[in-house]
Write a protein that holds these residues in place. Structure first.
Motif, PDB file in Angstrom:
ATOM      1  N   GLN A 172       0.830  -1.340   0.015  1.00  0.00           N
ATOM      2  CA  GLN A 172       0.057   0.101  -0.033  1.00  0.00           C
ATOM      3  C   GLN A 172       1.034   1.316   0.095  1.00  0.00           C
ATOM      4  OE1 GLN A 172      -3.137   0.057   2.949  1.00  0.00           O
ATOM      5  NE2 GLN A 172      -3.712  -2.048   2.525  1.00  0.00           N
ATOM      6  N   ILE A 173       2.223   1.053  -0.740  1.00  0.00           N
ATOM      7  CA  ILE A 173       3.104   2.429  -0.640  1.00  0.00           C
ATOM      8  C   ILE A 173       2.408   3.429  -1.527  1.00  0.00           C
ATOM      9  CG2 ILE A 173       4.295   1.646  -2.753  1.00  0.00           C
ATOM     10  CD1 ILE A 173       5.603   2.839   0.506  1.00  0.00           C
ATOM     11  N   ASP A 174       1.488   3.094  -2.354  1.00  0.00           N
ATOM     12  CA  ASP A 174       0.745   4.379  -3.093  1.00  0.00           C
ATOM     13  C   ASP A 174      -0.174   5.114  -2.234  1.00  0.00           C
ATOM     14  OD1 ASP A 174       1.492   3.756  -6.226  1.00  0.00           O
ATOM     15  OD2 ASP A 174       1.229   1.834  -5.149  1.00  0.00           O
ATOM     16  N   LEU A 175      -0.857   4.415  -1.297  1.00  0.00           N
ATOM     17  CA  LEU A 175      -1.577   4.887  -0.270  1.00  0.00           C
ATOM     18  C   LEU A 175      -0.870   5.745   0.658  1.00  0.00           C
ATOM     19  CD1 LEU A 175      -4.404   5.519   0.984  1.00  0.00           C
ATOM     20  CD2 LEU A 175      -4.234   3.183   2.107  1.00  0.00           C
ATOM     21  N   ALA A 176      -0.012   5.102   1.059  1.00  0.00           N
ATOM     22  CA  ALA A 176       1.149   6.147   1.856  1.00  0.00           C
ATOM     23  C   ALA A 176       1.407   7.157   1.688  1.00  0.00           C
ATOM     24  CB  ALA A 176       2.188   5.047   2.435  1.00  0.00           C
ATOM     25  N   VAL A 177       2.121   7.530   0.297  1.00  0.00           N
ATOM     26  CA  VAL A 177       2.516   8.500  -0.268  1.00  0.00           C
ATOM     27  C   VAL A 177       1.209   9.624  -0.402  1.00  0.00           C
ATOM     28  CG1 VAL A 177       3.524   9.485  -2.555  1.00  0.00           C
ATOM     29  CG2 VAL A 177       4.176   7.586  -1.539  1.00  0.00           C
ATOM     30  N   TYR A 178      -0.014   8.915  -0.944  1.00  0.00           N
ATOM     31  CA  TYR A 178      -1.279   9.924  -0.862  1.00  0.00           C
ATOM     32  C   TYR A 178      -1.380  10.539   0.404  1.00  0.00           C
ATOM     33  CZ  TYR A 178      -5.953  11.489  -1.313  1.00  0.00           C
ATOM     34  OH  TYR A 178      -7.201  12.137  -1.285  1.00  0.00           O
ATOM     35  N   VAL A 179      -1.447   9.722   1.464  1.00  0.00           N
ATOM     36  CA  VAL A 179      -1.592  10.231   2.749  1.00  0.00           C
ATOM     37  C   VAL A 179      -0.604  11.293   3.011  1.00  0.00           C
ATOM     38  CG1 VAL A 179      -1.726   9.756   5.219  1.00  0.00           C
ATOM     39  CG2 VAL A 179      -2.954   8.229   3.498  1.00  0.00           C
ATOM     40  N   VAL A 180       0.661  10.945   2.943  1.00  0.00           N
ATOM     41  CA  VAL A 180       1.608  12.155   3.094  1.00  0.00           C
ATOM     42  C   VAL A 180       1.305  13.273   2.489  1.00  0.00           C
ATOM     43  CG1 VAL A 180       4.127  12.602   2.725  1.00  0.00           C
ATOM     44  CG2 VAL A 180       3.389  10.290   3.902  1.00  0.00           C
ATOM     45  N   THR A 181       1.061  13.168   1.081  1.00  0.00           N
ATOM     46  CA  THR A 181       0.791  14.386   0.127  1.00  0.00           C
ATOM     47  C   THR A 181      -0.286  15.172   0.958  1.00  0.00           C
ATOM     48  OG1 THR A 181       1.457  13.263  -1.693  1.00  0.00           O
ATOM     49  CG2 THR A 181       0.077  14.877  -2.008  1.00  0.00           C
ATOM     50  N   THR A 182      -1.313  14.611   1.326  1.00  0.00           N
ATOM     51  CA  THR A 182      -2.561  15.337   2.036  1.00  0.00           C
ATOM     52  C   THR A 182      -1.927  15.737   3.189  1.00  0.00           C
ATOM     53  OG1 THR A 182      -4.098  13.530   0.903  1.00  0.00           O
ATOM     54  CG2 THR A 182      -4.976  15.014   2.685  1.00  0.00           C
ATOM     55  N   LEU A 183      -1.400  15.379   4.079  1.00  0.00           N
ATOM     56  CA  LEU A 183      -0.934  15.805   5.180  1.00  0.00           C
ATOM     57  C   LEU A 183      -0.144  17.105   4.965  1.00  0.00           C
ATOM     58  CD1 LEU A 183      -0.849  15.536   8.458  1.00  0.00           C
ATOM     59  CD2 LEU A 183       1.088  13.918   8.177  1.00  0.00           C
ATOM     60  N   LYS A 184       0.688  16.832   4.068  1.00  0.00           N
ATOM     61  CA  LYS A 184       1.714  18.032   3.624  1.00  0.00           C
ATOM     62  C   LYS A 184       0.724  19.300   3.540  1.00  0.00           C
ATOM     63  CE  LYS A 184       6.091  15.767   2.726  1.00  0.00           C
ATOM     64  NZ  LYS A 184       7.154  15.546   1.689  1.00  0.00           N
ATOM     65  N   LEU A 185      -0.053  19.092   2.909  1.00  0.00           N
ATOM     66  CA  LEU A 185      -1.028  20.223   2.066  1.00  0.00           C
ATOM     67  C   LEU A 185      -1.516  20.880   3.440  1.00  0.00           C
ATOM     68  CD1 LEU A 185      -2.482  18.609  -0.919  1.00  0.00           C
ATOM     69  CD2 LEU A 185      -0.867  20.545  -0.911  1.00  0.00           C
ATOM     70  N   SER A 186      -2.244  20.020   4.358  1.00  0.00           N
ATOM     71  CA  SER A 186      -2.875  20.462   5.321  1.00  0.00           C
ATOM     72  C   SER A 186      -1.956  21.289   6.271  1.00  0.00           C
ATOM     73  CB  SER A 186      -3.413  19.085   6.133  1.00  0.00           C
ATOM     74  OG  SER A 186      -4.688  18.652   5.260  1.00  0.00           O
ATOM     75  N   LEU A 187      -0.744  20.568   6.511  1.00  0.00           N
ATOM     76  CA  LEU A 187       0.026  21.127   7.338  1.00  0.00           C
ATOM     77  C   LEU A 187       0.540  23.065   6.605  1.00  0.00           C
ATOM     78  CD1 LEU A 187       2.496  18.574   8.669  1.00  0.00           C
ATOM     79  CD2 LEU A 187       0.693  19.610   9.826  1.00  0.00           C
ATOM     80  N   ALA A 188       0.711  22.820   5.384  1.00  0.00           N
ATOM     81  CA  ALA A 188       0.725  24.226   4.873  1.00  0.00           C
ATOM     82  C   ALA A 188      -0.236  25.255   5.248  1.00  0.00           C
ATOM     83  CB  ALA A 188       1.052  24.163   3.591  1.00  0.00           C
ATOM     84  N   ALA A 189      -1.465  24.603   5.139  1.00  0.00           N
ATOM     85  CA  ALA A 189      -2.526  25.628   5.293  1.00  0.00           C
ATOM     86  C   ALA A 189      -2.712  26.029   6.900  1.00  0.00           C
ATOM     87  CB  ALA A 189      -3.992  24.862   5.000  1.00  0.00           C
ATOM     88  N   ALA A 190      -2.265  25.138   7.734  1.00  0.00           N
ATOM     89  CA  ALA A 190      -2.558  25.331   9.151  1.00  0.00           C
ATOM     90  C   ALA A 190      -1.308  26.462   9.659  1.00  0.00           C
ATOM     91  CB  ALA A 190      -2.312  24.207   9.986  1.00  0.00           C
ATOM     92  N   ALA A 191      -0.073  26.062   8.870  1.00  0.00           N
ATOM     93  CA  ALA A 191       1.141  27.080   9.217  1.00  0.00           C
ATOM     94  C   ALA A 191       0.646  28.376   8.670  1.00  0.00           C
ATOM     95  CB  ALA A 191       2.241  26.361   8.643  1.00  0.00           C
ATOM     96  N   MET A 192      -0.002  28.483   7.584  1.00  0.00           N
ATOM     97  CA  MET A 192      -0.071  29.717   7.104  1.00  0.00           C
ATOM     98  C   MET A 192      -1.343  30.624   8.045  1.00  0.00           C
ATOM     99  SD  MET A 192       0.321  32.467   5.107  1.00  0.00           S
ATOM    100  CE  MET A 192       1.240  31.793   3.769  1.00  0.00           C
ATOM    101  N   ALA A 193      -2.114  29.899   8.308  1.00  0.00           N
ATOM    102  CA  ALA A 193      -3.215  30.375   9.291  1.00  0.00           C
ATOM    103  C   ALA A 193      -2.829  30.896  10.651  1.00  0.00           C
ATOM    104  CB  ALA A 193      -4.332  29.402   9.423  1.00  0.00           C
ATOM    105  N   ALA A 194      -1.901  30.202  11.292  1.00  0.00           N
ATOM    106  CA  ALA A 194      -0.976  30.560  12.438  1.00  0.00           C
ATOM    107  C   ALA A 194      -0.093  31.727  12.341  1.00  0.00           C
ATOM    108  CB  ALA A 194      -0.268  29.185  12.801  1.00  0.00           C
ATOM    109  N   LEU A 195       0.535  31.623  10.903  1.00  0.00           N
ATOM    110  CA  LEU A 195       1.566  32.886  10.808  1.00  0.00           C
ATOM    111  C   LEU A 195       0.589  34.217  10.710  1.00  0.00           C
ATOM    112  CD1 LEU A 195       2.421  34.295   7.832  1.00  0.00           C
ATOM    113  CD2 LEU A 195       4.245  34.365   9.780  1.00  0.00           C
ATOM    114  N   LEU A 196      -0.444  34.080  10.213  1.00  0.00           N
ATOM    115  CA  LEU A 196      -1.168  35.212   9.706  1.00  0.00           C
ATOM    116  C   LEU A 196      -1.425  36.110  11.261  1.00  0.00           C
ATOM    117  CD1 LEU A 196      -3.295  34.364   6.994  1.00  0.00           C
ATOM    118  CD2 LEU A 196      -1.361  35.527   6.836  1.00  0.00           C
ATOM    119  N   LEU A 197      -1.978  35.106  12.160  1.00  0.00           N
ATOM    120  CA  LEU A 197      -2.145  35.534  13.436  1.00  0.00           C
ATOM    121  C   LEU A 197      -0.964  36.002  14.274  1.00  0.00           C
ATOM    122  CD1 LEU A 197      -5.129  33.121  14.308  1.00  0.00           C
ATOM    123  CD2 LEU A 197      -5.443  35.503  13.703  1.00  0.00           C
TER     124      LEU A 197
END
Length: 896
Positions: A172-197
Motif C-alpha cells: 500500500q505504498i501508493d496509499l502511504a504517499v497519498y496520505v503524506v501528500t494530503t498531510l503536507k497540504l494540510s500542514l501548509a494551510a495550518a502553518a499559514m493560518a497560524a502565521l497570519l495571526l
C-alpha cells in the motif's frame, strides 16, 4: 460585538498592557463567550508589537514570552489552523473522489515522476525502515549496480513525514504517499493560518479561510500535488515567515534555527526558494514599521544567524547533496521564455490550468479580492500600502525576467516546469490579504476598489487559452458572495444596536468557507483533468500483478552471490520498487561516470541520461554477476537463470578503459575488456538507405553466433532478415532525451550473412555508425565465465554500505568488483591500509599483493565527514545561544 470583532482595539491593548505592568500578579478574567465566538473573535491579548512593526506609532511593547500572552496567542491560533487543515484535506480528497483517481477510483494519480521515481524511492525507504533493504541510508545496492543513496534521501525523502510510510504495508505504498501528500497540504494551510495571526491580530475566521486558500493554491494543485517533496517548501514558506516574526520580536532563537534546519533537511530546493521569500517578507515588515534603523539591522542579523546555523546543522546531508549533484549526469538547462501577460494574469483566476508553461498563482477569488482591497483600505497605514504593493509587484516581475528566474532556481533554469517558485507569490498574496483585513475589514470603498482591480485582471486575461469552461461564472459568483458577506458585516457594525448581533459574522464565515471549498475543489478537478492530458501517468497503484512479480523475484534472489535483474519494463526504478539488483535507476543524481560506463557498454537511458535502463545481454550479465533475470511475457513474470562469475573476480592485468564518447563507440570491445576475453566478432557492413527512410545493413559473421545491433542515439525498430521486429527503446527525442540499448536480433543463419533492416518510422536518421553490428560467440563466453569463476571470490558478503570478499589464497593481480567506481569508495587488502581503488572501465579495481586473501571496501558519501564537522560546530553554537539566553533570563529574574 461586531465593532469589537472588526477594529484594531488600540486603546484596549494600551489598557491591558498597562494593567499587566502595574498589577503583574493578577490576571483579568476573560469574558465568557461560546466556542464559536471565541474562534470568530480576535485573540484576547496585547498586540502592541505586531502593530508597531506594521506602522502604528507610540504603542507600548508587550512581552511575547509572558505566560498569559503566549498561552492565549497559541490557543487563539490553534482552532483556525485546525479548521484550515481539515478543509484542505477535505478539498483534496473531494477532488479525487470527483475525478475517480486513486485511492477513490480506477484512474491513476501517478503523474509524470510520481509513479516512476518518487513512489519507488518511498518503497526503498520502507525496505530500509523495516530492515529488508539491500543497503542503508548511505548506499543503495539495488539500483544502477550500486550507487550512493544519502543524496537521494536528502532530495526526495528528507521530510520527517516520509517516515510515516513505514506505518503502512508495503503493498500500500501508493496509499502511504497519498496520505503524506494530503498531510503536507494540510500542514501548509495550518502553518499559514497560524502565521497570519502571529503577524497581526485579526479576525480568526478570515485567517482560517486564507489558510485554506494557501493550502490548495494553484501551485499546490498544479505543480506540487504530484511532486511530494516540493510540498515541504509549501510548509516552509509560512514557517520561514514565522522565523522572520521571531527575529523581529527577539524570541525563539533556538526554535528558529531548528525550524530552518528541518525544512532545509526536508527539501533544500524549495527551502532555498522559501528562504529568499522569507528575506523579502522580513524586509517588507521592517520597511513598513516605525522601528529605529538599529533595531531593524539587529533583526536582520538575528534572521541571518538563524538561517546560517539552521543550514549548517544539516550540513551532513547538504554537503553530500552538493557534491553528488556536481558529479551527477548533467541535463540541458531549459531556455526561459516569459509567458504572455494575459496568460500570466489568467493563472490568478479559478479554473485555469497550465502546468509547466505558466506560473500557478491561483489563491482563490476571496483571497485575491481581499489582497486587491489593501491599497484602498483607509485603515491600513500608507507606508504599509506602499511597501506591500512594491513587494508584490517586484516579486511578480521577477518571475518574468530571465536573470531573476535563474536566481529563484539556484542559477539552473529547469527544463521542466519553469515556475517552480510560484508558491512564493501565492503566500505573499495571502499575507497582503491579511494586512488589509487585520487592520479593519475593508469597507465599501475598499471592496469596490478591489472589485475594480479584479475586473481589470479579468479583462486583461480575457481570451487566455488556459481558462477553462465556466471560469467566469465561478469568479463572478465567488466575488459576489464575498462582497455581500463583507458588506453585510460592515453594515452591521455601522449601527450601534446591531453591533452585538453574532449571527451575521457566523453566517459570513460559514458561507465564505463553503465558497472557498467549492471553488478550490472545482479548480482542483479541472487542474487534474487537464494536466492528465499533457503529462503521462504510470500504473494505477500496486496491484496483484506487481505482487506476483515481487514474489517471483524474492524466490530467486541470491544476493550477494549473484544479482537478480528485474528489468525496467514498469519503471526505470523497478529494482527498488519490485526487488532485485539491476541496472535501473531514475534519479537526478545518477552519477555521470555511471551513465558513461553503462552507455559505453551498450545500456540505454532516458530522461537526459538520468534514467538508466536495463540491457538484456549475456556478456554484461557476466560482468555484473546477473545470475537471474525476470522478463515479462504478457504481463506475467518469467525467470531465467544463468551461470555467472561472482561479484568479485581476480584479473592478472587490466587493460585501459574504453573512451565513453567517440564518433564510433564500440560497445562490444568495451564489454570484452571488462570481461577479460574476446567473445564478439564486429564485422564491417554495407549500408543502403531507401527513399522511405529505411536502412538495410549487410555483414558476415560466424554461423550460429548471436547477432546484436547497437544504435545508441536513434529511434525506431530493427530485425534480422525477415524475422521479428525489435523496438529500439529510444522513442522520444533520440540522442537528446533518450538513448537506445543494444538489442539482440537472433541467430546468424548457416549462410553467415547478417541482413539487418532498420525502420526509423517518421524520423529518418541516416546510416548507423560503425561498430553497430556485433556477433557473440556463446562458447567463448562460457569459457570466459568458467575461468572467472575458478579464480574469483569464494565468498562475498555485503552490509549497508560495505562489501567483503574472500579470495583464493595468494591471489595476485587485481580484484575487480562488479560495482561502479564512484567517489567515496575506499578498500583494504588483507586488513591493510585503506586505499582509493582504481577505475577500470567504470568498475572498482583493487591492486592485490601476493598474500591477498581478502578485500574489504567501504563507501562513505563524499562531503559527509566535512558535513558532520560543520553540523557539530553549528550545534555547539546553537547550544551556546540557548545557554546565553537562559543565563540572561535567569539574571533578569533575579534582578526583578
Amino acid at each position: 460585538m461586531a465593532e469589537r470583532l472588526m477594529e484594531p482595539r488600540d486603546h484596549l491593548d494600551l489598557v491591558v498592557t498597562r494593567h499587566h505592568q502595574t498589577q503583574p500578579h493578577r490576571r483579568p478574567h476573560p469574558p465568557r463567550t461560546s466556542t464559536v465566538m471565541r474562534f470568530l473573535s480576535r485573540p484576547e491579548l496585547p498586540a502592541s508589537f505586531g502593530d508597531r512593526v506594521s506602522g502604528a506609532k507610540g504603542r507600548p511593547m508587550a512581552s511575547e514570552d509572558s505566560a498569559d500572552g503566549g498561552t492565549v496567542r497559541r490557543r487563539s491560533a490553534l482552532l483556525p489552523a485546525v479548521v484550515a487543515a481539515v478543509v484542505v484535506a477535505a478539498v483534496f480528497a473531494a477532488s479525487g473522489i470527483i475525478r475517480g483517481t486513486f485511492p477513490f477510483g480506477s484512474l491513476s494519480r501517478s503523474t509524470n515522476d510520481l509513479g516512476t521515481q518518487y513512489i519507488p524511492f518511498f518503497a526503498h525507504l520502507w525496505d530500509v525502515l523495516h530492515g529488508q533493504g539491500q543497503g542503508d541510508l548511505l548506499f543503495n545496492w539495488q539500483s544502477a549496480f550500486g550507487v550512493g543513496f544519502l543524496a537521494d534521501v536528502g532530495v526526495d525523502l528528507g521530510s520527517p513525514l516520509s517516515l510515516l510510510v513505514g506505518l503502512f504495508p508495503r503493498d500500500q505504498i501508493d496509499l502511504a504517499v497519498y496520505v503524506v501528500t494530503t498531510l503536507k497540504l494540510s500542514l501548509a494551510a495550518a502553518a499559514m493560518a497560524a502565521l497570519l495571526l502571529k503577524m497581526r491580530p485579526g479576525p480568526r475566521w478570515v485567517a482560517a479561510i486564507l489558510g485554506v486558500s494557501y493550502g490548495v493554491c494553484g501551485w499546490a494543485l498544479d505543480d506540487g500535488a504530484y511532486v511530494p517533496m516540493w510540498l515541504d517548501g509549501l510548509i516552509a514558506l509560512p514557517m520561514f515567515f514565522l522565523v522572520a516574526e521571531w527575529s523581529l520580536r527577539r524570541t525563539n532563537r533556538v526554535l528558529s534555527v531548528l525550524v530552518v534546519a528541518v525544512f532545509w533537511l526536508s527539501n533544500f530546493y524549495t527551502a532555498y526558494m522559501a528562504t529568499i521569500a522569507g528575506g523579502i517578507y522580513l524586509l517588507a515588515r521592517l520597511l513598513s514599521s516605525d522601528l529605529s534603523w538599529s533595531l531593524r539591522l539587529r533583526s536582520v542579523v538575528r534572521h541571518g544567524v538563524s538561517f546560517v546555523l539552521g543550514m549548517a546543522l544539516v550540513a551532513p546531508i547538504l554537503l553530500p547533496i552538493i557534491t553528488t549533484n556536481r558529479a551527477a549526469t548533467p541535463s540541458p538547462s531549459g531556455i526561459f521564455h516569459a509567458s504572455a501577460m494575459d496568460l500570466f494574469l489568467s493563472r490568478l483566476l479559478p479554473l485555469s490550468e497550465g502546468v509547466g508553461r505558466t506560473a500557478s498563482l491561483y489563491v482563490g477569488t476571496i483571497a485575491l479580492l481581499l489582497a486587491l482591497t489593501m491599497p484602498f483600505n483607509k485603515f491600513v497605514p500608507w507606508l504599509s500600502k506602499v511597501v506591500w504593493v512594491i513587494t508584490i509587484g517586484a516579486v511578480g516581475w521577477s518571475f518574468r525576467w530571465a536573470p531573476t528566474q535563474e536566481v529563484w532556481h539556484a542559477f539552473d533554469t529547469p527544463n521542466g516546469s519553469q515556475y517552480r517558485e510560484a508558491f512564493v507569490l501565492c503566500g505573499l498574496l495571502v499575507a497582503v490579504a491579511w494586512v488589509s483585513v487585520s487592520w479593519k475589514l475593508p469597507g465599501p470603498v475598499a471592496l469596490l476598489g478591489g472589485a475594480v482591480l479584479l475586473a481589470l485582471i479579468v479583462v486583461l486575461s480575457d481570451g487566455s487559452p488556459l481558462l477553462t469552461e465556466h471560469w467566469l461564472e465561478v469568479l463572478i459568483a465567488s466575488a459576489a458572495v464575498t462582497l455581500i458577506a463583507f458588506g453585510t458585516i460592515w453594515t452591521v457594525r455601522r449601527f450601534p444596536r446591531t453591533r452585538r448581533v453574532k449571527w451575521p459574522v457566523v453566517a459570513a464565515f460559514a458561507v465564505l468557507l463553503v465558497v472557498v471549498a467549492v471553488e478550490t475543489t472545482w479548480t482542483a478537478v479541472i487542474t487534474d483533468e487537464r494536466r492528465s492530458k499533457v503529462l503521462s501517468t504510470s500504473a494505477v497503484a500496486w496491484n496483484d500483478q506487481q505482487t506476483t512479480r515481487y514474489d517471483a523475484l524474492r524466490e530467486v534472489d541470491g544476493w550477494p552471490a549473484y544479482r537478480t535483474e528485474p528489468g525496467t519494463s514498469i519503471t526505470p526504478n523497478d529494482p527498488i520498487l519490485l526487488g532485485g539488483q539491476g541496472a535501473g535507476l531514475y534519479s537526478s543524481l545518477l552519477p555521470h561516470s555511471v551513465n558513461e560506463m553503462m552507455t559505453s557498454l551498450g545500456f540505454g537511458w532516458s530522461g537526459y541520461g538520468r534514467a538508466a535502463r536495463t540491457l538484456d545481454n549475456p556478456v554484461t550479465d557476466a560482468i555484473f554477476s546477473v545470475g537471474a533475470r525476470m522478463r515479462l511475457v504478457d504481463g506475467n513474470p518469467k525467470i531465467t537463470r544463468a551461470t555467472v562469475p561472482p561479484l568479485v573476480t581476480v584479473r592478472r592485468r587490466l587493460d585501459a578503459a574504453v573512451p565513453a564518447d567517440t564518433d564510433a563507440p564500440n560497445a562490444y570491445a568495451a564489454q570484452e575488456r571488462l570481461l577479460g576475453a574476446k567473445v564478439y566478432d564486429v564485422p564491417e557492413y554495407k549500408g543502403t538507405r531507401f527513399a522511405t527512410g529505411d536502412v538495410k545493413l549487410v555483414a558476415a559473421c560466424t554461423p550460429g553466433s548471436t547477432a546484436y545491433l547497437y544504435m545508441p542515439r536513434v529511434g525506431g525498430r530493427a530485425r534480422l532478415a525477415d524475422g521479428e521486429w525489435h523496438e529500439l527503446s529510444s522513442t522520444r527525442r533520440p540522442g537528446i532525451n533518450t538513448s537506445s540499448a543494444m538489442i539482440g536480433l537472433g541467430t546468424v543463419p548457416a549462410t553467415g550473412i547478417v541482413l539487418v533492416e532498420v525502420n526509423f518510422g517518421e524520423a529518418p536518421q541516416g546510416i548507423p555508425p560503425r561498430n553497430a553490428i556485433g556477433c557473440l560467440d556463446q562458447q567463448a563466453l562460457r569459457n570466459a565465465v568458467k575461468k572467472l569463476r575458478a579464480t574469483g571470490a569464494t565468498d562475498v558478503d555485503t552490509s549497508g554500505h560495505s562489501l567483503h570478499a574472500t579470495l583464493p589464497a595468494g591471489s595476485k593481480g587485481w580484484a575487480v568488483l562488479g560495482v561502479p567506481k564512484i567517489d567515496g569508495w575506499t578498500c583494504k587488502v588483507a586488513g591493510g591500509k585503506s586505499q582509493t581503488p582504481r577505475d577500470f572501465g567504470g568498475l572498482i579495481a583493487v591492486p592485490l599483493t601476493g598474500t591477498a586473501d581478502r578485500v574489504d571496501c567501504t563507501f562513505v558519501p563524499p562531503g559527509l565527514r566535512r558535513g558532520l564537522a560543520v553540523g557539530a560546530a553549528a550545534a555547539v553554537a546553537t547550544l551556546g545561544i540557548a545557554l546565553i539566553g537562559a543565563l540572561r533570563r535567569r539574571r533578569h529574574s533575579r534582578l526583578a
